[in-house]
Write a protein that holds these residues in place. Structure first.
Motif, PDB file in Angstrom:
ATOM      1  N   LYS A   1      17.676   6.711  17.609  1.00 13.56           N
ATOM      2  CA  LYS A   1      17.933   6.024  18.985  1.00 13.56           C
ATOM      3  C   LYS A   1      17.427   4.649  18.819  1.00 13.56           C
ATOM      4  O   LYS A   1      18.086   3.623  19.527  1.00 13.56           O
ATOM      5  CB  LYS A   1      17.108   7.084  19.894  1.00 13.56           C
ATOM      6  N   LEU A   2      16.208   4.271  18.386  1.00 19.99           N
ATOM      7  CA  LEU A   2      15.762   3.065  18.410  1.00 19.99           C
ATOM      8  C   LEU A   2      16.614   2.158  17.367  1.00 19.99           C
ATOM      9  O   LEU A   2      16.853   0.940  17.992  1.00 19.99           O
ATOM     10  CB  LEU A   2      14.390   3.094  17.847  1.00 19.99           C
TER      11      LEU A   2
ATOM     12  N   ARG B   1      15.896  11.776  15.050  1.00 18.11           N
ATOM     13  CA  ARG B   1      16.711  11.339  16.058  1.00 18.11           C
ATOM     14  C   ARG B   1      15.959  10.212  16.843  1.00 18.11           C
ATOM     15  O   ARG B   1      16.575   9.322  17.613  1.00 18.11           O
ATOM     16  CB  ARG B   1      16.988  12.745  17.154  1.00 18.11           C
ATOM     17  N   ALA B   2      14.413  10.231  17.029  1.00 17.90           N
ATOM     18  CA  ALA B   2      14.092   9.189  17.604  1.00 17.90           C
ATOM     19  C   ALA B   2      14.325   7.764  16.897  1.00 17.90           C
ATOM     20  O   ALA B   2      14.233   6.709  17.622  1.00 17.90           O
ATOM     21  CB  ALA B   2      12.408   9.767  17.629  1.00 17.90           C
TER      22      ALA B   2
ATOM     23  N   ASP C   1      13.575  15.947  15.043  1.00 14.67           N
ATOM     24  CA  ASP C   1      13.150  15.264  16.083  1.00 14.67           C
ATOM     25  C   ASP C   1      12.750  13.719  15.790  1.00 14.67           C
ATOM     26  O   ASP C   1      13.179  12.662  16.293  1.00 14.67           O
ATOM     27  CB  ASP C   1      12.060  15.922  16.774  1.00 14.67           C
ATOM     28  N   GLU C   2      12.022  13.779  14.575  1.00 13.93           N
ATOM     29  CA  GLU C   2      11.603  12.346  14.012  1.00 13.93           C
ATOM     30  C   GLU C   2      12.822  11.409  13.707  1.00 13.93           C
ATOM     31  O   GLU C   2      13.054  10.235  13.955  1.00 13.93           O
ATOM     32  CB  GLU C   2      10.703  12.526  12.904  1.00 13.93           C
TER      33      GLU C   2
ATOM     34  N   PRO D   1       5.821   9.009  21.001  1.00 13.60           N
ATOM     35  CA  PRO D   1       7.077   7.955  21.024  1.00 13.60           C
ATOM     36  C   PRO D   1       6.896   6.957  20.259  1.00 13.60           C
ATOM     37  O   PRO D   1       5.782   6.474  19.875  1.00 13.60           O
ATOM     38  CB  PRO D   1       6.808   7.520  22.557  1.00 13.60           C
ATOM     39  N   LEU D   2       8.173   6.708  19.515  1.00 17.86           N
ATOM     40  CA  LEU D   2       8.162   5.339  18.607  1.00 17.86           C
ATOM     41  C   LEU D   2       8.054   4.128  19.276  1.00 17.86           C
ATOM     42  O   LEU D   2       8.767   3.914  20.335  1.00 17.86           O
ATOM     43  CB  LEU D   2       9.443   5.594  17.840  1.00 17.86           C
TER      44      LEU D   2
ATOM     45  N   THR E   1       8.592   0.477  20.733  1.00 20.13           N
ATOM     46  CA  THR E   1      10.056  -0.239  20.363  1.00 20.13           C
ATOM     47  C   THR E   1       9.849  -1.563  19.996  1.00 20.13           C
ATOM     48  O   THR E   1      10.868  -2.119  19.603  1.00 20.13           O
ATOM     49  CB  THR E   1      10.310  -0.561  21.891  1.00 20.13           C
TER      50      THR E   1
END
Length: 324
Positions: A45-46, A41-42, A38-39, A22-23, A25
């Motif tokens: 999202k943040l 999109r992560a 996937d990377e 998980p990235l 926060t």
């Protein structure tokens, strides 16, 4: 690959995330290196904004390189990767920034990114905000552009001394060929740096226009204008260097022409000297009965030897005059 930079005591801590991790926060700078879907999109999202794909980053339209997203400003600029090659390699880097974070998307290894990474890990004076990291990167990039243009200018000065100093004395074709080759390499270098400066100038203008989206202070807005002036000065220096390169190329070609004219002049003088005796000998030779050389057994080898001797003598004279 995702490299996240999170606040620490001394600066920003570099965290290289394994696939599926998980990235954080708390990330201030998120560096995406050839990211997977996937990377990407992560990070989206943040960040709260869409991140352009590799195909979109490669687009040359200004509208595709500089635009607004609901949660960020997206800007793409060209940065040099390898500048010590014959044809410097450039790579597009996308900056997705807002008042809190910075995301960089790249598919190469610009030296500016590596320099910034080392700096923010040890420099505690850089604020833990996306714009502060972006400004630190711009400072490094502008310095690199100036250094590369100064290096090209230094190479030009050395080459000018070689052409107008040694070149006038040696008059060797190989030296002129080497000079033209170096001129081409310097020209390619300056052209690529022109591309970098042009993309950065557009990016800085866009940043200044949308300063409120970054929540920039008055000092930061002034700093953006300062970067713009620096880039403009570097471009002007490159324009002047282009003109000097064109002059030096014309001068080098002129020296080659001068060398060719010198050789032609020598053959012309030799032709004028030997033409009258040759004509007289030809007229005299019409009466073959009066040519005793025809009855001399060693006449033919002797004439061949004279021709070889004249060839060797001409070669030695040309070497002595440094025409060969």
């Amino acid at each position: 690959m995702i490299i996240a930079y999170c606040p620490s005591v001394n600066g920003l801590e570099r965290i290289e995330l394994a696939p599926g991790t998980p990235l954080p926060t708390t990330s201030i700078w998120i560096d995406l290196v050839a990211p997977s879907q996937d990377e990407q999109r992560a990070a989206e999202k943040l960040m709260g904004a869409e991140i352009p794909t590799r195909e979109e980053i490669a687009s040359i339209e200004t509208s595709e390189r500089l635009y607004l997203e609901p949660g960020a400003v997206v800007m793409t600029a060209q940065l040099p990767i390898a500048t010590r090659t014959i044809d410097p390699i450039l790579s597009s880097v996308t900056f997705v920034a807002n008042a809190k974070r910075l995301v960089t998307v790249r598919y190469g290894e610009p030296k500016s990114i590596a320099l910034l990474s080392r700096k923010i890990q040890s420099d505690g004076t850089i604020a833990h905000r996306g714009p502060a990291v972006l400004f630190a990167m711009l400072d490094i990039i502008v310095d690199r552009c100036a250094d590369e243009m100064e290096a090209a200018s230094a190479r030009y000065d050395e080459l000018a001394v070689q052409v107008f100093g040694d070149g006038l004395n040696t008059r060797k074709t190989a030296s002129y060929q080497d000079a033209i080759r170096q001129l081409g390499q310097i020209g390619l270098h300056v052209t690529k740096m022109h591309d970098v400066c042009t993309s950065l100038a557009r990016m800085l203008i866009y940043m200044n226009t949308h300063a409120k989206r970054f929540d920039l202070s008055e000092d930061q807005v002034a700093e953006v204008k300062m970067f713009s002036r620096d880039i403009h000065s570097i471009k002007e220096h490159g324009d002047a260097l282009d003109n000097k390169l064109a002059f030096l190329l014309d001068a080098t070609v002129g020296l080659v022409t001068l060398e060719q004219n010198q050789i032609s002049k020598i053959f012309t003088v030799l032709g004028v000297i030997f033409l009258p005796p040759t004509l007289i000998a030809s007229i005299y030779g019409m009466n073959f009965d009066k040519m005793p050389e025809l009855r001399w057994e060693l006449g033919f080898p002797f004439s061949i030897g004279l021709m070889l001797l004249s060839i060797v003598a001409t070669f030695l004279v040309f070497r002595w005059k440094k025409l060969l």
